[in-house]
Design a protein around this motif. Structure first.
Motif, PDB file in Angstrom:
ATOM      1  N   VAL A  75       0.842  -1.206   0.000  1.00 55.92           N
ATOM      2  CA  VAL A  75       0.000   0.000   0.000  1.00 55.92           C
ATOM      3  C   VAL A  75       0.872   1.250   0.000  1.00 55.92           C
ATOM      4  CG1 VAL A  75      -1.713   1.315   1.314  1.00 55.92           C
ATOM      5  CG2 VAL A  75      -1.952  -1.166   1.075  1.00 55.92           C
ATOM      6  N   LEU A  76       1.912   1.248   0.830  1.00 57.55           N
ATOM      7  CA  LEU A  76       2.850   2.372   0.858  1.00 57.55           C
ATOM      8  C   LEU A  76       3.467   2.598  -0.515  1.00 57.55           C
ATOM      9  CD1 LEU A  76       4.647   1.767   4.232  1.00 57.55           C
ATOM     10  CD2 LEU A  76       3.915   3.990   3.438  1.00 57.55           C
ATOM     11  N   ALA A  77       3.903   1.520  -1.151  1.00 57.66           N
ATOM     12  CA  ALA A  77       4.545   1.624  -2.461  1.00 57.66           C
ATOM     13  C   ALA A  77       3.575   2.181  -3.508  1.00 57.66           C
ATOM     14  CB  ALA A  77       5.075   0.260  -2.901  1.00 57.66           C
ATOM     15  N   GLU A  78       2.318   1.764  -3.446  1.00 58.91           N
ATOM     16  CA  GLU A  78       1.312   2.295  -4.378  1.00 58.91           C
ATOM     17  C   GLU A  78       1.130   3.793  -4.177  1.00 58.91           C
ATOM     18  OE1 GLU A  78      -2.291   0.064  -3.818  1.00 58.91           O
ATOM     19  OE2 GLU A  78      -1.326  -1.824  -4.391  1.00 58.91           O
ATOM     20  N   LEU A  79       1.072   4.219  -2.929  1.00 58.61           N
ATOM     21  CA  LEU A  79       0.904   5.649  -2.642  1.00 58.61           C
ATOM     22  C   LEU A  79       2.113   6.446  -3.117  1.00 58.61           C
ATOM     23  CD1 LEU A  79      -0.677   5.417   0.922  1.00 58.61           C
ATOM     24  CD2 LEU A  79      -1.830   6.108  -1.196  1.00 58.61           C
ATOM     25  N   VAL A  80       3.301   5.922  -2.859  1.00 61.61           N
ATOM     26  CA  VAL A  80       4.525   6.610  -3.283  1.00 61.61           C
ATOM     27  C   VAL A  80       4.565   6.701  -4.809  1.00 61.61           C
ATOM     28  CG1 VAL A  80       7.047   6.435  -3.368  1.00 61.61           C
ATOM     29  CG2 VAL A  80       5.842   6.069  -1.207  1.00 61.61           C
ATOM     30  N   ALA A  81       4.236   5.612  -5.492  1.00 61.36           N
ATOM     31  CA  ALA A  81       4.255   5.603  -6.961  1.00 61.36           C
ATOM     32  C   ALA A  81       3.244   6.583  -7.546  1.00 61.36           C
ATOM     33  CB  ALA A  81       3.976   4.194  -7.479  1.00 61.36           C
ATOM     34  N   ALA A  82       2.130   6.756  -6.847  1.00 64.38           N
ATOM     35  CA  ALA A  82       1.104   7.699  -7.303  1.00 64.38           C
ATOM     36  C   ALA A  82       1.400   9.131  -6.863  1.00 64.38           C
ATOM     37  CB  ALA A  82      -0.265   7.270  -6.789  1.00 64.38           C
ATOM     38  N   GLU A  83       2.542   9.323  -6.202  1.00 69.56           N
ATOM     39  CA  GLU A  83       2.963  10.622  -5.685  1.00 69.56           C
ATOM     40  C   GLU A  83       1.932  11.220  -4.728  1.00 69.56           C
ATOM     41  OE1 GLU A  83       4.383  13.214  -8.778  1.00 69.56           O
ATOM     42  OE2 GLU A  83       5.716  11.668  -9.582  1.00 69.56           O
ATOM     43  N   GLU A  84       1.338  10.350  -3.934  1.00 72.56           N
ATOM     44  CA  GLU A  84       0.390  10.753  -2.902  1.00 72.56           C
ATOM     45  C   GLU A  84       1.090  10.701  -1.545  1.00 72.56           C
ATOM     46  OE1 GLU A  84      -3.383   8.805  -2.930  1.00 72.56           O
ATOM     47  OE2 GLU A  84      -3.381   8.611  -5.100  1.00 72.56           O
ATOM     48  N   PRO A  85       0.535  11.376  -0.549  1.00 69.24           N
ATOM     49  CA  PRO A  85       1.105  11.261   0.797  1.00 69.24           C
ATOM     50  C   PRO A  85       1.106   9.795   1.233  1.00 69.24           C
ATOM     51  CG  PRO A  85      -0.521  13.011   0.711  1.00 69.24           C
ATOM     52  CD  PRO A  85      -0.611  12.278  -0.591  1.00 69.24           C
ATOM     53  N   HIS A  86       2.136   9.394   1.964  1.00 68.71           N
ATOM     54  CA  HIS A  86       2.239   7.995   2.383  1.00 68.71           C
ATOM     55  C   HIS A  86       2.409   7.868   3.899  1.00 68.71           C
ATOM     56  CE1 HIS A  86       6.302   9.418   1.436  1.00 68.71           C
ATOM     57  NE2 HIS A  86       6.682   8.659   2.454  1.00 68.71           N
ATOM     58  N   HIS A  87       1.824   8.795   4.632  1.00 70.51           N
ATOM     59  CA  HIS A  87       1.863   8.739   6.094  1.00 70.51           C
ATOM     60  C   HIS A  87       0.777   7.776   6.595  1.00 70.51           C
ATOM     61  CE1 HIS A  87      -1.542  11.427   5.752  1.00 70.51           C
ATOM     62  NE2 HIS A  87      -0.785  12.266   5.062  1.00 70.51           N
ATOM     63  N   ALA A  88       0.819   7.458   7.872  1.00 74.68           N
ATOM     64  CA  ALA A  88      -0.052   6.422   8.442  1.00 74.68           C
ATOM     65  C   ALA A  88      -1.552   6.663   8.215  1.00 74.68           C
ATOM     66  CB  ALA A  88       0.244   6.241   9.922  1.00 74.68           C
ATOM     67  N   PRO A  89      -2.074   7.881   8.437  1.00 74.47           N
ATOM     68  CA  PRO A  89      -3.505   8.060   8.194  1.00 74.47           C
ATOM     69  C   PRO A  89      -3.896   7.821   6.728  1.00 74.47           C
ATOM     70  CG  PRO A  89      -2.693   9.848   9.558  1.00 74.47           C
ATOM     71  CD  PRO A  89      -1.492   9.066   9.090  1.00 74.47           C
ATOM     72  N   ARG A  90      -3.013   8.175   5.818  1.00 72.27           N
ATOM     73  CA  ARG A  90      -3.302   7.943   4.397  1.00 72.27           C
ATOM     74  C   ARG A  90      -3.255   6.450   4.065  1.00 72.27           C
ATOM     75  NH1 ARG A  90      -5.555   7.147   0.654  1.00 72.27           N
ATOM     76  NH2 ARG A  90      -5.190   7.866  -1.456  1.00 72.27           N
ATOM     77  N   VAL A  91      -2.324   5.716   4.656  1.00 76.42           N
ATOM     78  CA  VAL A  91      -2.260   4.265   4.456  1.00 76.42           C
ATOM     79  C   VAL A  91      -3.518   3.619   5.029  1.00 76.42           C
ATOM     80  CG1 VAL A  91      -1.022   2.151   5.085  1.00 76.42           C
ATOM     81  CG2 VAL A  91       0.256   4.187   4.401  1.00 76.42           C
ATOM     82  N   LEU A  92      -3.931   4.052   6.201  1.00 77.18           N
ATOM     83  CA  LEU A  92      -5.153   3.531   6.803  1.00 77.18           C
ATOM     84  C   LEU A  92      -6.361   3.803   5.911  1.00 77.18           C
ATOM     85  CD1 LEU A  92      -6.351   2.102   9.300  1.00 77.18           C
ATOM     86  CD2 LEU A  92      -6.698   4.382  10.289  1.00 77.18           C
ATOM     87  N   ALA A  93      -6.437   5.003   5.353  1.00 77.75           N
ATOM     88  CA  ALA A  93      -7.540   5.340   4.454  1.00 77.75           C
ATOM     89  C   ALA A  93      -7.517   4.468   3.196  1.00 77.75           C
ATOM     90  CB  ALA A  93      -7.481   6.820   4.073  1.00 77.75           C
ATOM     91  N   ALA A  94      -6.335   4.231   2.653  1.00 72.03           N
ATOM     92  CA  ALA A  94      -6.219   3.385   1.466  1.00 72.03           C
ATOM     93  C   ALA A  94      -6.657   1.958   1.774  1.00 72.03           C
ATOM     94  CB  ALA A  94      -4.790   3.411   0.927  1.00 72.03           C
ATOM     95  N   LEU A  95      -6.269   1.456   2.936  1.00 72.34           N
ATOM     96  CA  LEU A  95      -6.689   0.119   3.344  1.00 72.34           C
ATOM     97  C   LEU A  95      -8.208   0.051   3.506  1.00 72.34           C
ATOM     98  CD1 LEU A  95      -3.936  -0.672   6.000  1.00 72.34           C
ATOM     99  CD2 LEU A  95      -4.258  -1.844   3.805  1.00 72.34           C
ATOM    100  N   SER A  96      -8.759   1.064   4.139  1.00 73.70           N
ATOM    101  CA  SER A  96     -10.195   1.109   4.362  1.00 73.70           C
ATOM    102  C   SER A  96     -10.960   1.222   3.043  1.00 73.70           C
ATOM    103  CB  SER A  96     -10.543   2.287   5.276  1.00 73.70           C
ATOM    104  OG  SER A  96     -11.927   2.351   5.494  1.00 73.70           O
ATOM    105  N   ASN A  97     -10.511   2.113   2.180  1.00 76.96           N
ATOM    106  CA  ASN A  97     -11.173   2.294   0.882  1.00 76.96           C
ATOM    107  C   ASN A  97     -11.090   1.043   0.018  1.00 76.96           C
ATOM    108  OD1 ASN A  97     -11.818   4.897   1.599  1.00 76.96           O
ATOM    109  ND2 ASN A  97     -10.108   5.820   0.501  1.00 76.96           N
ATOM    110  N   GLY A  98     -10.037   0.263   0.216  1.00 78.29           N
ATOM    111  CA  GLY A  98      -9.872  -0.979  -0.529  1.00 78.29           C
ATOM    112  C   GLY A  98     -10.602  -2.157   0.100  1.00 78.29           C
ATOM    113  N   GLY A  99     -11.311  -1.922   1.199  1.00 79.67           N
ATOM    114  CA  GLY A  99     -12.060  -2.980   1.864  1.00 79.67           C
ATOM    115  C   GLY A  99     -11.182  -4.005   2.557  1.00 79.67           C
ATOM    116  N   ARG A 100      -9.970  -3.603   2.924  1.00 79.57           N
ATOM    117  CA  ARG A 100      -9.017  -4.555   3.495  1.00 79.57           C
ATOM    118  C   ARG A 100      -8.976  -4.549   5.020  1.00 79.57           C
ATOM    119  NH1 ARG A 100      -3.653  -3.960   0.022  1.00 79.57           N
ATOM    120  NH2 ARG A 100      -3.175  -5.857   1.156  1.00 79.57           N
ATOM    121  N   LEU A 101      -9.871  -3.787   5.651  1.00 75.87           N
ATOM    122  CA  LEU A 101      -9.871  -3.726   7.111  1.00 75.87           C
ATOM    123  C   LEU A 101     -11.008  -4.510   7.739  1.00 75.87           C
ATOM    124  CD1 LEU A 101      -8.848  -0.015   7.750  1.00 75.87           C
ATOM    125  CD2 LEU A 101      -7.433  -2.070   7.873  1.00 75.87           C
ATOM    126  N   ALA A 102     -11.715  -5.285   6.939  1.00 72.11           N
ATOM    127  CA  ALA A 102     -12.853  -6.045   7.453  1.00 72.11           C
ATOM    128  C   ALA A 102     -12.389  -7.305   8.181  1.00 72.11           C
ATOM    129  CB  ALA A 102     -13.782  -6.429   6.305  1.00 72.11           C
TER     130      ALA A 102
END
Length: 129
Positions: A75-102
């Motif tokens: 997830v971090l690597a995807e955010l970095v490649a997309a030139e998006e912020p890669h801090h913890a809240p953003r990683v958590l949001a990406a996980l949540s948006n991807g349905g991976r926190l269920a």
């Protein structure tokens, strides 16, 4: 009146997560001593995007012994490649948006993110890690 027996307790026990067993057998049990956790912590906290791009270009998810750390890295690597912020809240949001926190697996992933976020590894030595 029904009394609880040992069989009843076993029937209601949580199933064993195979990923938990694999992770516990393969890596250090103290996050402060785990180089994978230290790398993820430093990567989460670095403001040096060039350095983050360099690190994420060198590794893949399967390079991590702990499967949850590998998933967080992906997830971090995807955010970095997309030139998006890669801090913890953003990683958590990406996980949540991807349905991976269920479910149970999602809780373990969120716990792993919290562990590496709060580890305190300085981002200065990221390339060394």
């Amino acid at each position: 009146m029904h009394t609880s027996t040992e069989d009843d307790q076993q029937a209601t026990a949580d199933p064993v997560d195979v990923d938990d067993l694999a992770a516990s057998d393969d890596g250090p049990t103290v996050p402060e001593l785990d180089p994978e956790a230290a790398l993820l912590c430093a990567l989460l906290h670095t403001a040096d995007t060039a350095e983050a791009r360099h690190i994420t270009a060198q590794l893949i998810e399967d390079d991590f012994l702990n499967p949850r750390y590998g998933q967080l890295f992906a997830v971090l690597a995807e955010l970095v490649a997309a030139e998006e912020p890669h801090h913890a809240p953003r990683v958590l949001a990406a996980l949540s948006n991807g349905g991976r926190l269920a479910g149970h697996h999602g809780q373990l992933l969120a716990d792993a993110l919290q562990t590496v976020t709060l580890l305190g590894t300085p981002a200065v030595g990221l390339r060394t890690l």
